[in-house]
Motif scaffolding. Structure first.
Motif, short mmCIF file in Angstrom:
data_model
loop_
_atom_site.label_atom_id
_atom_site.label_comp_id
_atom_site.label_asym_id
_atom_site.label_seq_id
_atom_site.Cartn_x
_atom_site.Cartn_y
_atom_site.Cartn_z
N TYR A 1 0.85 -1.19 0.00
CA TYR A 1 0.00 0.00 0.00
C TYR A 1 0.88 1.25 0.00
CZ TYR A 1 -3.42 -3.45 1.52
OH TYR A 1 -4.21 -4.57 1.60
N LEU A 2 0.42 2.30 -0.65
CA LEU A 2 1.11 3.59 -0.68
C LEU A 2 0.10 4.70 -0.43
CD1 LEU A 2 3.50 3.34 -3.79
CD2 LEU A 2 4.14 3.23 -1.38
N PRO A 3 0.54 5.81 0.15
CA PRO A 3 -0.37 6.95 0.27
C PRO A 3 -0.66 7.51 -1.12
CG PRO A 3 1.85 7.56 0.96
CD PRO A 3 1.86 6.09 0.75
N LEU A 4 -1.88 7.99 -1.33
CA LEU A 4 -2.25 8.57 -2.61
C LEU A 4 -1.77 10.01 -2.66
CD1 LEU A 4 -3.78 8.03 -5.27
CD2 LEU A 4 -5.81 9.01 -4.18
N GLY A 5 -0.62 10.18 -3.30
CA GLY A 5 -0.03 11.51 -3.37
C GLY A 5 0.34 12.03 -2.01
N ASP A 6 0.11 13.32 -1.80
CA ASP A 6 0.47 13.98 -0.55
C ASP A 6 -0.72 13.96 0.41
OD1 ASP A 6 2.09 15.31 1.22
OD2 ASP A 6 1.75 17.29 0.35
N THR A 7 -1.26 12.74 0.63
CA THR A 7 -2.41 12.58 1.53
C THR A 7 -2.12 11.46 2.52
OG1 THR A 7 -3.66 10.81 0.40
CG2 THR A 7 -3.86 13.04 -0.51
N GLY A 8 -3.02 11.28 3.45
CA GLY A 8 -2.92 10.17 4.39
C GLY A 8 -3.77 8.99 3.99
N LEU A 9 -4.27 8.99 2.76
CA LEU A 9 -5.13 7.92 2.26
C LEU A 9 -4.28 6.84 1.61
CD1 LEU A 9 -8.08 6.95 1.66
CD2 LEU A 9 -7.82 8.08 -0.57
N TYR A 10 -4.28 5.64 2.19
CA TYR A 10 -3.47 4.55 1.66
C TYR A 10 -4.29 3.67 0.73
CZ TYR A 10 0.64 5.52 4.46
OH TYR A 10 1.77 6.11 4.98
N VAL A 11 -3.71 3.39 -0.44
CA VAL A 11 -4.39 2.57 -1.45
C VAL A 11 -3.48 1.42 -1.87
CG1 VAL A 11 -5.77 4.48 -2.32
CG2 VAL A 11 -3.54 4.03 -3.35
#
Length: 343
Positions: free
Chosen positions: A3-13
């Motif tokens: 999983y990685l954060p979506l860009g400069d967010t705390g949302l992991y995808v």
């Protein structure tokens, strides 16, 4: 699953995202896919089983049926899922049915929410650049959706580098929520985003979602040589492929695949997963065996030599404006002068 954060967010995808363009019986998309509810449910359940939490759809896919089927398949697991959908394309001949005007955005988000059976969308994406609507209007409307809670994050799709930079600049100046991700076509037979789009999104710390990583199945090896007119690409030959170079790329994929006891498709997806700045690969499938094949790509680690092989055989010609005439790392001015004199 990784999983990685979506860009400069705390949302992991998840590094793999389930694409849903094959969901639905609408005849317009028969060449792409026509999966019914039972097949959709099986694929979505399998995605959750292997750790995929990212699902990508659009209002256009099967004229809305894809969103409806995805929403039903996710059902009570809504909070486990990150749902991405898109707007831009029209459903009707109405003058205001196309594009990203405030009217279109407000209408389409309500329709998507209803079809998905949810009260919020995790990632709402502009499907294409709209040259007829001021970008300030689009961004203002999207900002209102985020503030209202109907949308958590906003993204863009199929923008060029300058369009991405312009959108970021306007959002920065106006205090709007910014696009956090770019969804772009990228594959071993389609590396154009390396010139402008990838440098732009990397600089702006945006996430990247890759669509058509196999170029509509071309990189699976099924459509090379004498088989090029068979299967899905014979009805839907998109995105376009340089067949001569494409055949050479597939041969290298086959050689590397044999070393890993893998398929060419798995190696093609693995190559993308090794590229800097790529957050998630969208995999759309018509059959469970295709899905299982794609899932296995996450475990493949390519060597530096293998990456070099693939980079070399797939290298596109470099336009003049992108040629590097500056100093290379560790190079002195005198070194550069000597190098130029020798060319």
């Amino acid at each position: 699953m990784e999983y990685l954060p979506l860009g400069d967010t705390g949302l992991y995808v998840s590094r793999l995202c389930l694409g849903t363009m094959t969901f639905g019986k609408n005849t317009t998309y028969k060449a792409i896919g026509s999966l019914e509810m039972n097949e959709v449910q099986e694929i979505v359940d399998r995605a959750f089983d292997v750790g995929i939490n990212f699902f990508d759809t659009a209002n256009l896919y099967a004229m809305g049926e894809s969103e409806t089927l995805l929403g039903k398949a996710i059902g009570k697991r809504r909070e486990e899922a990150v749902i991405a959908t898109k707007l831009y394309n029209p459903f009707t001949n109405d003058m205001n049915s196309l594009g990203t005007s405030r009217k279109a955005i407000m209408r389409e988000v309500e329709s998507s929410l209803k079809r998905l059976g949810t009260d919020y969308i995790d990632l709402y994406q502009v499907h294409s650049w709209d040259s007829t609507t001021p970008l300030e209007e689009t961004l203002s409307a999207l900002d209102d959706l985020v503030k209202s809670g109907k949308v958590r994050y906003i993204g863009l799709s199929n923008f060029s580098g300058w369009q991405i930079a312009k959108a970021h600049g306007i959002s920065e100046a106006k205090g709007f929520h910014k696009f956090v991700s770019s969804q772009s076509y990228y594959s071993l037979v389609g590396r154009e985003i390396e010139y402008e789009v990838l440098p732009a999104v990397r600089n702006l710390n945006m996430g990247v979602m890759v669509w058509s990583p196999l170029a509509s199945g071309f990189l699976s090896g099924k459509y090379t040589g004498e088989n090029v007119e068979q299967g899905r690409r014979s009805h839907f030959s998109f995105p376009p492929v340089d067949l001569e170079q494409g055949d050479k790329i597939v041969e290298v994929l086959k050689d590397i695949a044999s070393t890993h006891k893998a398929t060419p498709a798995q190696i093609a997806i693995a190559w993308l997963l090794h590229q800097k700045g790529i957050t998630s690969i969208i995999t759309g499938v018509r059959r469970m065996d295709q899905f299982e094949d794609n899932i296995a790509s996450i475990k493949i680690k390519l060597s530096r030599e293998e990456l070099t092989q693939l980079n070399t055989v797939s290298q596109p010609g470099t336009p003049f404006m992108y040629m590097d005439f500056g100093l290379q790392r560790g190079q002195t001015l005198q070194d550069r002068v000597t190098q130029l004199k020798s060319t």
